[in-house]
Design a protein around this motif. Structure first.
Motif, PDB file in Angstrom:
ATOM      1  N   HIS A   1       8.775   8.567  -2.733  1.00 42.00           N
ATOM      2  CA  HIS A   1       9.353   7.908  -1.548  1.00 42.00           C
ATOM      3  C   HIS A   1       8.453   8.120  -0.337  1.00 42.00           C
ATOM      4  O   HIS A   1       8.227   7.196   0.466  1.00 42.00           O
TER       5      HIS A   1
ATOM      6  N   ALA B   1       5.191   8.618  -0.374  1.00 42.45           N
ATOM      7  CA  ALA B   1       3.992   7.792  -0.538  1.00 42.45           C
ATOM      8  C   ALA B   1       4.264   6.353  -0.109  1.00 42.45           C
ATOM      9  O   ALA B   1       3.420   5.701   0.536  1.00 42.45           O
ATOM     10  N   ALA B   2       5.461   5.844  -0.441  1.00 45.53           N
ATOM     11  CA  ALA B   2       5.813   4.472  -0.049  1.00 45.53           C
ATOM     12  C   ALA B   2       5.900   4.347   1.466  1.00 45.53           C
ATOM     13  O   ALA B   2       5.450   3.354   2.059  1.00 45.53           O
ATOM     14  N   ARG B   3       6.448   5.360   2.135  1.00 42.65           N
ATOM     15  CA  ARG B   3       6.548   5.330   3.602  1.00 42.65           C
ATOM     16  C   ARG B   3       5.158   5.400   4.238  1.00 42.65           C
ATOM     17  O   ARG B   3       4.895   4.755   5.263  1.00 42.65           O
ATOM     18  N   ALA B   4       4.235   6.203   3.618  1.00 42.43           N
ATOM     19  CA  ALA B   4       2.869   6.291   4.146  1.00 42.43           C
ATOM     20  C   ALA B   4       2.172   4.940   4.041  1.00 42.43           C
ATOM     21  O   ALA B   4       1.454   4.516   4.961  1.00 42.43           O
ATOM     22  N   GLU B   5       2.362   4.247   2.911  1.00 40.91           N
ATOM     23  CA  GLU B   5       1.755   2.926   2.737  1.00 40.91           C
ATOM     24  C   GLU B   5       2.329   1.907   3.717  1.00 40.91           C
ATOM     25  O   GLU B   5       1.653   0.933   4.100  1.00 40.91           O
ATOM     26  N   ALA B   6       3.563   2.129   4.136  1.00 40.34           N
ATOM     27  CA  ALA B   6       4.209   1.197   5.063  1.00 40.34           C
ATOM     28  C   ALA B   6       3.787   1.438   6.501  1.00 40.34           C
ATOM     29  O   ALA B   6       4.271   0.759   7.424  1.00 40.34           O
ATOM     30  N   GLY B   7       2.898   2.415   6.733  1.00 44.03           N
ATOM     31  CA  GLY B   7       2.380   2.648   8.068  1.00 44.03           C
ATOM     32  C   GLY B   7       3.152   3.675   8.860  1.00 44.03           C
ATOM     33  O   GLY B   7       3.278   3.548  10.094  1.00 44.03           O
TER      34      GLY B   7
ATOM     35  N   LEU C   1       4.305  11.745   9.394  1.00 47.22           N
ATOM     36  CA  LEU C   1       3.893  11.829   7.991  1.00 47.22           C
ATOM     37  C   LEU C   1       3.462  13.251   7.642  1.00 47.22           C
ATOM     38  O   LEU C   1       3.822  13.788   6.584  1.00 47.22           O
TER      39      LEU C   1
END
Length: 650
Positions: free
Chosen positions: A292, A294-300, A306
């Motif tokens: 979860h 990692a997904a938030r990091a990819e979303a900026g 972070l």
């Protein structure tokens, strides 16, 4: 080894241990009827388990033991020292047979003969003579004869521990009418090492030979697997006997025996398994949290937030991994009572054999250690106990002349000290005379006259750890004070432990063993020498400190400093490792370490974090690298050398 047989091995040892405890208690108090009933139940249960497998000699001995205990329960035979001694001898032999089965899969070749002797002795005490007590014929007799005849051809294979299988094939006299070709079976055996073919009955005159009547007895030894051999002869199982050939006993050259295979089973409380399952569930939750994140990091996700989230995830992972490590260690931990119990029998037998009265006191047997440590402890402790009984404790007459209690005392104590286990073997015997040690060292050339004059009593005692060193007037088949102590020290050091000895003439000797409670993780302190980082085992670090450089004083060819009114030598780690000139900073960082022979200061350029690491021993060309006990892999992928300061500073 199938699951049923593994279960038998575990329960069999437990039953032998329980019966032994009961009989040892009955030696002290023969009227303890509860102990008699308990010993009878254990032996009866073990006899029933043995009957399931092809262990007839062991069953014969246990059957006779059960009969004798039955007579004691019925009050037709009194429980006395002789009865207890004979029953304990039977259990001890069964324990050794279990060891042999664990290592080779079969009973020793002389098991039928030994079982007959044991059964005869037990039945004699009951006042009966039962011819049915003789063990039935087994593979042991023919296998023994075959190995005797083939010794020269099999010596190398057996000494190397190569698994071999022996076969005794007696074809039915009418086998040809059944379509069997005995020689075809033999030709199909792979890796054939020995083949012996002879007649069952003397051959008649050629004119009277019946060509359709088989008169052959075929014996062979092969390096093929037991499963392959059984498959080849599967059509004639009633005509074939198959037995595993026991390997010759190996030695590591140290006087301590090497078992062919360590015990690989641990009986685990189901609560430990439940705990591990719970932790796996927590680990899965933590893993899903990382996905979860990692997904938030990819979303900026904002970098500062972070970083905080990653730090929180790391903290959660650290907690779960630490809990899981403790849970796994709990699974591997076993009580020392199973090691101490075997030593109790040994002391009893040795004291009877040497005609010495010894009170053996055991304390801390409930102390738990890693199973690998417990398995490796028996041989060193056995050697120490033998030394104490044979050469440490005096005879009753000598003790009375010295004003002592004629009954000697031997203590075996264990306790937990921090993250280590302390085991002490202490006797109240004659002690070790440092002057005799120095004299013996002079005679053997281990010390010069100048060294012998300068060495103090405490350092003299360490001479017993030199290879082959002894002051015993008589060398016996049991032990010799000092002989093999170097092997004991090596065995303890291989476990990551240390050994020390203290003795006072006329008062006795105490040998102390300090061992890690677990064999999996080591706690280290990371230090810096020059530009390089190293790790030092935390168990030898007494304290860390920083002192002004002006407080360091020259002493002879070295340097020293004063710590709480005690002068300690100072060694610079950078110079010790040959890494260049030491730093000239105004302050000196020092590790105060105790390697067993006194405290020493080690100057380092810096010391930082404390880590729990998995120590990996040095291998290959680096296995003999002095001063390094192993390596570990850090989180950034770099390799950290773990120093053996005891070896480095001598």
């Amino acid at each position: 080894m199938d699951e049923l047989f593994e279960q038998f091995m575990i329960e069999g040892r437990e039953l032998i241990a329980a019966a032994t405890d009961d009989l040892l208690a009955l030696e002290e108090n023969a009227s303890a009827t509860g102990r008699i009933d308990s010993a009878f139940r254990s032996i009866h249960t073990l006899k029933g388990s043995v009957a399931i497998f092809d262990l007839a000699p062991m069953g014969v001995a246990l059957h006779a033991a059960e009969d004798l205990l039955g007579a004691v329960r019925a009050a037709t035979k009194a429980m006395d020292a002789q009865v207890a001694h004979t029953l304990l001898g039977c259990l001890d032999r069964c324990d050794r047979w279990m060891d042999a089965i664990q290592e080779t899969g079969v009973l020793p070749l002389d098991a039928p003969r030994e079982a007959m002797q044991i059964a005869t002795g037990l039945l004699a005490l009951t006042g009966t003579s039962d011819a049915s007590a003789a063990p039935p014929a087994t593979a042991a007799s023919w296998l023994h004869d075959l190995l005797e005849r083939s010794a020269a051809r099999l010596d190398d294979e057996r000494s190397a521990g190569r698994p071999l299988v022996a076969v005794r094939y007696r074809p039915a006299t009418d086998c040809f009418f059944a379509g069997d070709d005995p020689m075809a079976f033999v030709r199909d055996v792979p890796d054939l090492l020995v083949l012996d073919i002879r007649s069952v009955e003397p051959w008649p005159p050629l004119a009277d030979v019946d060509p359709y009547r088989c008169n052959l007895l075929i014996e062979l030894v092969t390096a093929a697997s037991l499963a392959d051999v059984q498959r080849l002869f599967r059509f004639v199982p009633d005509q074939v006997e198959v037995a595993a050939v026991p390997a010759r006993e190996a030695s590591n050259g140290s006087g301590l025996a090497v078992s062919a295979e360590a015990q690989r089973t641990i009986r685990v409380d189901s609560l430990h398994i439940d705990r591990l399952l719970d932790l796996v569930g927590e680990l899965v939750v933590t893993k899903n949290g990382l996905a979860h994140l990692a997904a938030r990091a990819e979303a900026g996700m904002e970098p500062k937030a972070l970083g905080a989230a990653i730090r929180a995830a790391q903290s959660a992972t650290d907690r779960v991994v630490a809990d899981m490590h403790r849970a796994v260690m709990d699974v591997r931990m076993v009580a020392l009572d199973r090691v101490f119990r075997r030593l109790t029998r040994m002391v009893r037998e040795l004291s009877q054999r040497l005609d010495r009265h010894v009170t053996f006191v055991v304390a801390g047997e409930e102390t738990r250690v890693d199973k690998a440590v417990a398995d490796a402890l028996f041989e060193p402790l056995l050697h120490l106990v033998r030394n104490a009984v044979d050469h440490g404790i005096e005879t009753g007459e000598a003790r009375e002349q010295a004003g002592k209690d004629p009954r000697g005392r031997l203590d075996l104590r264990a306790r937990t000290v921090g993250d280590q286990i302390l085991i002490e073997v202490a006797d109240d015997g004659a002690g070790i005379d440092p002057a005799r040690l120095r004299s013996a060292a002079l005679e053997r050339g281990a010390l010069t006259e100048e060294q012998a004059f300068a060495i103090n009593d405490a350092a003299s005692l360490q001479l017993v750890f030199a290879a082959g060193f002894s002051t015993a007037a008589d060398v016996t088949d049991i032990s010799g004070r000092g002989v093999g102590m170097d092997a004991v020290r090596s065995a303890i050091e291989r476990l990551g432990g240390r050994i020390s000895l203290a003795s006072k003439v006329g008062a006795g000797t105490t040998v102390s063993l300090r061992l890690p409670a677990t064999a999996a993780l080591t706690t280290v302190l990371v230090v810096r020498a020059g530009e390089e980082r190293f790790a030092v085992p935390l168990d030898i670090v007494v304290e860390t400190l920083r002192i002004p450089r002006r407080s360091i004083l020259p002493v002879g060819l070295g340097r020293a400093f004063v710590l709480r009114r005690q002068t300690l030598p100072l060694i610079d780690l950078q110079a010790l490792l040959g890494l260049g000139c030491p730093s000239d900073s105004p302050d000196v960082r020092i590790l105060v370490v105790d390697g067993g022979s006194g405290r020493v200061g080690i100057a380092v350029d810096d010391f930082s974090e404390r880590l729990d690491v998995l120590l990996r021993p040095m291998t290959g060309l680096l296995a003999t690298l002095p001063g390094v006990s192993g390596t570990t892999l850090l989180g950034d992928g770099s390799i950290l050398l773990i120093l053996d300061l005891t070896e480095l500073i001598g």
